[in-house]
Enzyme design. Structure first.
Site, PDB file in Angstrom:
ATOM      1  N   GLY A  14       0.872  -1.172   0.000  1.00 55.41           N
ATOM      2  CA  GLY A  14       0.000   0.000   0.000  1.00 55.41           C
ATOM      3  C   GLY A  14       0.896   1.204   0.000  1.00 55.41           C
ATOM      4  N   THR A  15       1.479   1.544   1.106  1.00 53.53           N
ATOM      5  CA  THR A  15       2.633   2.451   1.161  1.00 53.53           C
ATOM      6  C   THR A  15       2.426   3.938   1.141  1.00 53.53           C
ATOM      7  OG1 THR A  15       3.959   0.830  -0.012  1.00 53.53           O
ATOM      8  CG2 THR A  15       4.833   3.006   0.072  1.00 53.53           C
TER       9      THR A  15
END
Lengths: 235, 245
Positions: A14-15
């Site tokens: 996701g990040t």
């Protein structure tokens, strides 16, 4: 309601990833969460990957795709360094990544931020989003958490910060994104690259400031109950 | 793994899915480009936005680039494909220079080259997702043409891509005339860019205007346009019908 966890979903980071230039080099920052569907597969991943001594890359999107791209580029840059006789520049690293990202755009799902320091151009940040566009910027943000940071950067970013200002800025930004993005979390990692070398830092969540509706972490409720007797209300 | 699902239908005309590449959709896109012929050459305008879906992600993208001695290329659509086209053109110009015969590729020839590239990619179902505007002046002759991602190409006194086709071309059809001065040309393009700024969701208020004359190519510095909101009807539009817009 979806009660089944899709444990065979691909590992996606996701990040939140960030790259910022300052007067002397660059600071790269990222969160540390890797998710498989709804499950957090790795809560302490390292998304800032080394390509050469002086060039690092922040990875987002598919974990597999970003790892394989950075592995290829590390391999190419190693050969390039031998042939060139000196360290590779961040521009070369970014262009190599662009080539792979562009020519395999149908298969890859990864957005990257390249940051490095070389003696010709100093500190530089290059963003390579989905599709393989290469764009050099004074700062770059990426990953799902970056949606929550556009406003913050528009308001608070300034040119020519010092090293410490830049690092604090990056840590604050990643921490803000983690507060709102379910796909970002864990610790904040930073990498500072300048003429002197590379410094890696690690900020676990208790070292970060609290945001709206967040409470001071405790060991147990019992500590709260025991610490002070309840005070009478002022009516 | 269910291997039956991977089997291709035998009468497929698409060939094997695995070994052909196709661009399915664009990621980072630029919006309209508008251009017109004026007295001394060509004027072209484009904003500096690179949109990522509905997000106005990049705000300093140069969507017009000079190349060769005589020409300027403006593009809308996928920025990575535009960057690739610039690589192809660099190579083309390099080989042209290596002939060292005193001749250099003019805008008409480059337009033809790009048309072939775009059309052939379209035939392979792997288009370069761009609409291009090609302008230039060679030997005193002004040239302005356009190519789309499916290979549609033509030249005209004024062209535009994307939303520009719907919003800018009507203005240009009405107000363009032969031998516009530089000032009038710039004002006309700015009028078009104004409308695009008001009505195109992916427009960004930071644009560049480029000029090509027989002297060469100049891309002016980025700037923003003032917008006008003091229309009395804007102040209280729902007054006569509460709840309306």
């Amino acid at each position: 309601m979806d009660l089944e966890m899709n444990l065979n979903a691909s590992h996606s980071m996701g990040t939140t990833i960030i790259g910022v230039t300052y007067n002397g080099g660059v600071v790269l920052g990222a969160d540390s969460r890797t998710s498989t569907g709804m499950y957090v597969a790795n809560r302490a991943s390292d998304k800032i990957t080394q390509l050469t001594d002086n060039v690092y890359v922040c990875r987002s999107g598919s974990a597999a795709d970003s790892q394989i791209v950075s592995d290829y580029i590390r391999y190419f840059l190693h050969q390039h360094t031998i042939q060139l006789g000196q360290s590779a520049t961040s521009k070369v690293a970014a262009n190599l990544i662009r080539l792979l990202s562009y020519n395999n755009k149908n298969m890859l799902e990864t957005g990257l931020i390249v940051g490095g320091w070389d003696k010709y151009e100093g500190g530089k940040i290059y963003a390579i989003p989905l599709g393989g566009t290469l764009i050099e910027q004074p700062f770059a943000i990426g990953g799902s958490g970056s949606s929550y940071l556009y406003g913050f950067f528009d308001q608070a970013w300034k040119e020519g910060m010092t090293k410490d200002e830049a690092e604090q800025f990056v840590v604050k930004a990643v921490s803000l994104a983690i507060a709102r993005d379910g796909a970002s979390g864990g610790v904040v990692r930073t990498v500072i690259i300048n003429s002197e070398g590379v410094t890696r830092n690690f900020y676990p969540s208790d070292k970060l400031q609290l945001w709206h509706e967040e409470l001071e972490p405790q060991n147990s409720l019992l500590d709260l109950l025991n610490s002070s007797s309840p005070e009478p209300m002022n009516i | 793994m269910n291997f039956m699902a991977l089997k291709q239908p035998e009468n497929s005309l698409l060939g094997s899915e695995s070994d052909s590449q196709r661009t399915l959709y664009p990621y980072v896109t630029g919006t309209s480009v508008a251009a017109l012929k004026y007295k001394d050459g060509i004027l072209m305008a484009a904003d500096m936005g690179g949109s990522y879906g509905s997000t106005l992600r990049y705000k300093s993208v140069e969507r017009m680039k000079p190349f060769g001695k005589h020409s300027l290329l403006g593009a809308s659509g996928e920025i990575s494909d535009f960057q690739e086209i610039l690589h192809y053109l660099d190579e083309l110009i390099l080989y042209d220079n290596m002939w060292d015969d005193g001749n250099s590729l003019g805008p008409k020839e480059v337009h033809n080259y790009l048309t072939r590239v775009m059309y052939n990619r379209r035939n392979k179902f792997n288009p370069l997702w761009n609409s291009l505007v090609l302008g230039g002046v060679k030997n005193g002759n002004k040239y302005l043409g356009t190519v789309s991602m499916i290979g549609v190409n033509f030249e005209d006194n004024h062209v535009a891509t994307g939303f520009g086709n719907h919003l800018a071309r009507p203005i240009l059809r009405q107000e363009w005339h032969e031998n516009l001065s530089f000032e009038d040309g710039v004002k006309l393009l700015e009028k078009c860019m104004h409308v695009l700024l008001y009505r195109d969701r992916s427009a960004v208020n930071k644009l560049q205007i480029a000029k090509i004359t027989k002297e060469g190519v100049t891309i002016h510095q980025p700037y923003s346009l003032k917008t006008y909101w003091e229309v009395s009807a804007f102040e209280n539009p729902a007054q006569g019908a509460i709840g309306s817009w």
